[in-house]
Design a protein around this motif. Structure first.
Motif, PDB file in Angstrom:
ATOM      1  N   GLY A 238       0.794  -1.212   0.000  1.00 49.82           N
ATOM      2  CA  GLY A 238       0.000   0.000   0.000  1.00 49.82           C
ATOM      3  C   GLY A 238       0.831   1.269   0.000  1.00 49.82           C
ATOM      4  N   TYR A 239       0.202   2.362   0.414  1.00 48.85           N
ATOM      5  CA  TYR A 239       0.844   3.673   0.415  1.00 48.85           C
ATOM      6  C   TYR A 239       0.843   4.262   1.824  1.00 48.85           C
ATOM      7  N   CYS A 240       2.013   4.648   2.264  1.00 46.53           N
ATOM      8  CA  CYS A 240       2.130   5.345   3.545  1.00 46.53           C
ATOM      9  C   CYS A 240       1.802   6.818   3.281  1.00 46.53           C
ATOM     10  N   THR A 241       0.699   7.278   3.838  1.00 48.73           N
ATOM     11  CA  THR A 241       0.196   8.620   3.550  1.00 48.73           C
ATOM     12  C   THR A 241       0.246   9.473   4.817  1.00 48.73           C
ATOM     13  N   GLU A 242       0.924  10.603   4.741  1.00 45.82           N
ATOM     14  CA  GLU A 242       1.029  11.508   5.879  1.00 45.82           C
ATOM     15  C   GLU A 242       0.660  12.926   5.427  1.00 45.82           C
ATOM     16  N   PHE A 255     -11.691  11.504  13.384  1.00 42.00           N
ATOM     17  CA  PHE A 255     -11.052  11.360  12.072  1.00 42.00           C
ATOM     18  C   PHE A 255     -10.452   9.966  11.911  1.00 42.00           C
ATOM     19  N   LYS A 256      -9.940   9.389  12.999  1.00 41.80           N
ATOM     20  CA  LYS A 256      -9.432   8.020  12.916  1.00 41.80           C
ATOM     21  C   LYS A 256     -10.542   7.046  12.531  1.00 41.80           C
ATOM     22  N   GLU A 257     -11.740   7.263  13.076  1.00 40.08           N
ATOM     23  CA  GLU A 257     -12.877   6.414  12.733  1.00 40.08           C
ATOM     24  C   GLU A 257     -13.219   6.550  11.247  1.00 40.08           C
ATOM     25  N   ILE A 258     -13.152   7.778  10.742  1.00 41.25           N
ATOM     26  CA  ILE A 258     -13.425   8.013   9.317  1.00 41.25           C
ATOM     27  C   ILE A 258     -12.399   7.291   8.448  1.00 41.25           C
ATOM     28  N   LEU A 259     -11.124   7.390   8.832  1.00 47.94           N
ATOM     29  CA  LEU A 259     -10.053   6.791   8.029  1.00 47.94           C
ATOM     30  C   LEU A 259     -10.047   5.268   8.099  1.00 47.94           C
ATOM     31  N   SER A 260     -10.707   4.701   9.125  1.00 43.27           N
ATOM     32  CA  SER A 260     -10.722   3.239   9.240  1.00 43.27           C
ATOM     33  C   SER A 260     -11.403   2.575   8.044  1.00 43.27           C
ATOM     34  N   GLU A 261     -12.167   3.349   7.259  1.00 37.37           N
ATOM     35  CA  GLU A 261     -12.788   2.817   6.041  1.00 37.37           C
ATOM     36  C   GLU A 261     -11.786   2.711   4.892  1.00 37.37           C
ATOM     37  N   TYR A 262     -10.636   3.368   5.032  1.00 35.00           N
ATOM     38  CA  TYR A 262      -9.704   3.446   3.910  1.00 35.00           C
ATOM     39  C   TYR A 262      -8.372   2.749   4.160  1.00 35.00           C
ATOM     40  N   GLY A 263      -8.016   2.490   5.401  1.00 30.87           N
ATOM     41  CA  GLY A 263      -6.703   1.911   5.654  1.00 30.87           C
ATOM     42  C   GLY A 263      -6.507   1.512   7.095  1.00 30.87           C
ATOM     43  N   ASP A 264      -5.258   1.243   7.444  1.00 26.56           N
ATOM     44  CA  ASP A 264      -4.945   0.840   8.809  1.00 26.56           C
ATOM     45  C   ASP A 264      -3.671   1.551   9.262  1.00 26.56           C
ATOM     46  N   SER A 265      -3.108   1.105  10.387  1.00 21.98           N
ATOM     47  CA  SER A 265      -1.940   1.757  11.001  1.00 21.98           C
ATOM     48  C   SER A 265      -2.195   3.264  11.114  1.00 21.98           C
ATOM     49  N   ILE A 266      -3.353   3.598  11.650  1.00 25.95           N
ATOM     50  CA  ILE A 266      -3.816   4.992  11.677  1.00 25.95           C
ATOM     51  C   ILE A 266      -3.289   5.719  12.907  1.00 25.95           C
ATOM     52  N   ILE A 267      -2.720   6.878  12.667  1.00 23.63           N
ATOM     53  CA  ILE A 267      -2.327   7.774  13.751  1.00 23.63           C
ATOM     54  C   ILE A 267      -2.902   9.148  13.443  1.00 23.63           C
ATOM     55  N   HIS A 278      -1.366  10.061   9.890  1.00 27.32           N
ATOM     56  CA  HIS A 278      -0.575   9.012   9.245  1.00 27.32           C
ATOM     57  C   HIS A 278      -1.505   7.828   9.031  1.00 27.32           C
ATOM     58  N   VAL A 279      -1.486   7.252   7.809  1.00 29.01           N
ATOM     59  CA  VAL A 279      -2.327   6.079   7.532  1.00 29.01           C
ATOM     60  C   VAL A 279      -1.715   5.275   6.391  1.00 29.01           C
ATOM     61  N   HIS A 280      -1.857   3.962   6.448  1.00 28.57           N
ATOM     62  CA  HIS A 280      -1.479   3.090   5.342  1.00 28.57           C
ATOM     63  C   HIS A 280      -2.755   2.769   4.568  1.00 28.57           C
ATOM     64  N   ALA A 281      -2.807   3.188   3.309  1.00 29.25           N
ATOM     65  CA  ALA A 281      -4.045   3.074   2.536  1.00 29.25           C
ATOM     66  C   ALA A 281      -3.763   2.573   1.131  1.00 29.25           C
ATOM     67  N   GLY A 282      -4.776   1.928   0.550  1.00 28.48           N
ATOM     68  CA  GLY A 282      -4.648   1.471  -0.824  1.00 28.48           C
ATOM     69  C   GLY A 282      -4.860   2.593  -1.814  1.00 28.48           C
ATOM     70  N   HIS A 283      -5.660   3.588  -1.431  1.00 29.86           N
ATOM     71  CA  HIS A 283      -5.967   4.712  -2.318  1.00 29.86           C
ATOM     72  C   HIS A 283      -5.778   6.016  -1.545  1.00 29.86           C
ATOM     73  N   PRO A 284      -4.566   6.573  -1.546  1.00 27.07           N
ATOM     74  CA  PRO A 284      -4.295   7.783  -0.753  1.00 27.07           C
ATOM     75  C   PRO A 284      -5.130   8.983  -1.158  1.00 27.07           C
ATOM     76  N   GLY A 285      -5.549   9.045  -2.409  1.00 25.33           N
ATOM     77  CA  GLY A 285      -6.368  10.162  -2.849  1.00 25.33           C
ATOM     78  C   GLY A 285      -7.670  10.261  -2.064  1.00 25.33           C
ATOM     79  N   SER A 286      -8.259   9.108  -1.757  1.00 30.61           N
ATOM     80  CA  SER A 286      -9.508   9.097  -0.992  1.00 30.61           C
ATOM     81  C   SER A 286      -9.279   9.632   0.417  1.00 30.61           C
ATOM     82  N   VAL A 287      -8.119   9.298   0.985  1.00 34.16           N
ATOM     83  CA  VAL A 287      -7.781   9.774   2.327  1.00 34.16           C
ATOM     84  C   VAL A 287      -7.622  11.296   2.326  1.00 34.16           C
ATOM     85  N   LEU A 288      -6.935  11.814   1.306  1.00 38.70           N
ATOM     86  CA  LEU A 288      -6.723  13.256   1.217  1.00 38.70           C
ATOM     87  C   LEU A 288      -8.053  13.996   1.031  1.00 38.70           C
TER      88      LEU A 288
END
Length: 549
Positions: A238-242, A255-267, A278-288
């Motif tokens: 995946g992509y490490c997105t910060e 916001f962590k709850e929101i990001l849980s739909e897109y990835g893991d290792s959420i800070i 910070h999140v590990h996600a398959g689609h960083p664009g969705s996180v942004l």
């Protein structure tokens, strides 16, 4: 209030139960993180006490979460090492020293008894006091001291559970008394934040005694529970997105709850209205896109972890194929590591000869691990560290014991002090002589900072409301205003003296080009005989950083 189903007759605790207590204590500290942050007297955005203590303990927990050690001594030692490497800010460093002392006091004990616990709590206090050059009473140090004394006094009379109950009571009493020992706490009508954090850590240990089921640590320390994401949809790495959300209109937990739909290792850590993600996600664009819903994005960093993995493997293979001695790997001379936040400041430091710039500073205190890794990246065996922030100095000092390189820390508390120190830097000189000269140079610069208040408070007889613009001289609040340009002008009136001749302004990322031009115009009119230098630092938190010489 005591936990339910607590058996006070328990006389000894094994390593599995001890680890359980530590896991619960970490979650307890997380639950009160914001409450502890709000106790901070100083109203400027900073590396808040609750956040730094929690992140430090989270890193420590990572060391023991999956350990199979069968003695409490071994668990305590792993915990202490994890806390040391993850320590952030002054409160995090002191917590790491408390945990180091606790481990030293427990020693090689297989089971935790009242006597072993009491010895650990006493050693924790001793270690923390030794780590602070000028201990101040009415702080976490006092709470640790009171707890240690109480524990040693009662250890022979009580079971380990009864002792921990009394220890928690003593911590509560000691924290409540901190305003009577420290005038600034009484003036602001709060208790000491660090002391409160230590109290809640001890309370969590007690609560952990009544927990029968395995506690899963939340995302910051590796948990994947309660996540909505289908991990099969994420690429193997995946992509490490910060990124940072400025003027964030969302809380960290939400916001962590929101990001849980897109990835893991959420800070997600929030300080004032700044949210660091910070999140590990398959689609960083969705996180942004989610981040954009709640504020403006900055410091966006996306790394392909698959490529990182391949690069790491390539380097490991090359390292195995090439046999190079340590002497050949490291060049002579002195390298400098500077801590700073802002692309412009990074460029300035590198032009002055800094070998490596670590992103960090106010509200983003780097850990000891961050500093150590940055030191190791420098291709010299002698390194000078410029913390450039008072909350980073104690963290930087810990690096000395963790590397074979010769390390000197120049206790720069501000960016201008770091810049001034670099003016006399000699990479080919003697380390001690160069360090001495750089330290001397720091005394010749005065620093002003323009920022904003993140909480209501009263300090130095100033009534401050959240959102007020603040002007600081050497870290002390001297000006309260409604606009950062006016605050800068008012602050300079207090800073400039008869023999000064140079004003340097580092412009922050929040300042508009119109306001920047207006300030320059006003400065040229008021200080027409001065040399005035303006640089785009693009730093967060501070609208302007001001240097007067």
């Amino acid at each position: 209030m005591l936990p339910d189903s607590l058996n006070k007759d328990i006389k000894q605790i094994n390593s599995a139960k001890f680890k359980q207590m530590l896991l619960v204590a970490t979650n307890t500290l997380k639950e009160v993180e914001d409450e502890i942050n709000d106790l901070n007297i100083f109203p400027v955005p900073d590396g808040d006490t609750g956040t730094n203590m929690y992140l430090t303990l989270s890193n420590a927990i990572e060391e023991i979460e999956f350990t199979t050690e069968d003695s409490v001594g071994a668990v305590a030692n792993k915990l202490a090492m994890g806390a040391l490497m993850g320590a952030r800010g002054n409160s995090g460093v002191i917590l790491s020293q408390l945990l180091r002392g606790l481990a030293d006091g427990i020693g090689n004990a297989k089971l935790l008894t009242a006597e072993v616990l009491a010895n650990g709590l006493q050693k924790a206090s001793d270690k923390a006091y030794q780590a602070v050059m000028k201990p101040v009473e009415g702080t976490i140090l006092t709470v640790a001291k009171d707890v240690g004394k109480k524990a040693k006094k009662l250890a022979s009379e009580l079971t380990v559970v009864e002792l921990l109950i009394e220890v928690v009571k003593e911590a509560e009493k000691s924290v409540a008394n901190t305003p009577n020992l420290l005038h600034t706490l009484k003036e602001a009508d709060v208790v000491d934040a660090g002391g409160k954090g230590y109290q809640m850590f001890l309370t969590g240990l007690l609560q952990g005694l009544s927990s029968d089921n395995s506690i899963i640590i939340r995302e910051q320390v590796g948990a994947k529970s309660n996540t909505k994401v289908d991990l099969s949809q994420i690429e193997e790495f995946g992509y490490c997105t910060e990124f940072i959300v400025k003027n964030a209109r969302v809380e960290a937990n939400e916001f962590k709850e929101i990001l849980s739909e897109y990835g893991d290792s959420i800070i997600a850590v929030k300080s004032g209205d700044i949210l660091k993600v910070h999140v590990h996600a398959g689609h960083p664009g969705s996180v942004l896109e989610e981040g954009l819903k709640y504020g403006q994005l900055t410091r966006i960093k996306i790394e392909n972890m698959s490529e990182q993995h391949e690069e790491r493997l390539r380097k490991e293979i090359e390292a195995e194929q090439v046999d190079v001695s340590e002497e050949q790997k490291v060049v002579g001379g002195i390298g400098v590591l500077a801590v700073a936040a802002g692309e412009g400041l990074e460029v300035i430091f590198k032009k002055l000869g800094v070998a490596n710039v670590l992103l960090g500073g106010q509200s983003m205190n780097p850990s000891i691990q961050d500093l150590l890794e940055s030191v190791e990246e420098i291709n010299t065996n002698k390194v000078i560290i410029l913390p450039n922030n008072k909350n980073v100095i104690s963290t930087a000092e810990q690096v000395k014991e963790l590397t074979d390189k010769e390390i000197e820390v120049i206790p720069t508390r501000t960016i201008p002090q770091g810049v001034t120190a670099m003016m006399v830097f000699n990479p080919e000189g003697d380390l001690q002589e160069v360090t001495t000269e750089m330290k001397k140079e720091v005394d010749f610069v005065k620093t002003g900072e323009i920022t904003y208040a993140v909480r209501d408070t009263k300090i130095n007889e100033l009534e401050i409301n959240k959102g007020d613009i603040l002007g600081l001289i050497e870290g002390n609040i001297e000006v309260v205003s409604s606009h950062y340009n006016q605050a800068a002008l008012d602050l300079l009136e207090d800073m400039v003296e008869a023999d000064d001749s140079l004003i340097t302004i580092y412009v922050g990322e929040e300042v508009s080009s119109e306001d920047k031009k207006e300030l320059i115009h006003n400065l040229e009119e008021v200080y027409e005989d001065f040399d005035i230098e303006i640089y785009d630092g693009y730093q967060p938190i501070y609208y302007y950083i001001i240097s007067v010489e």
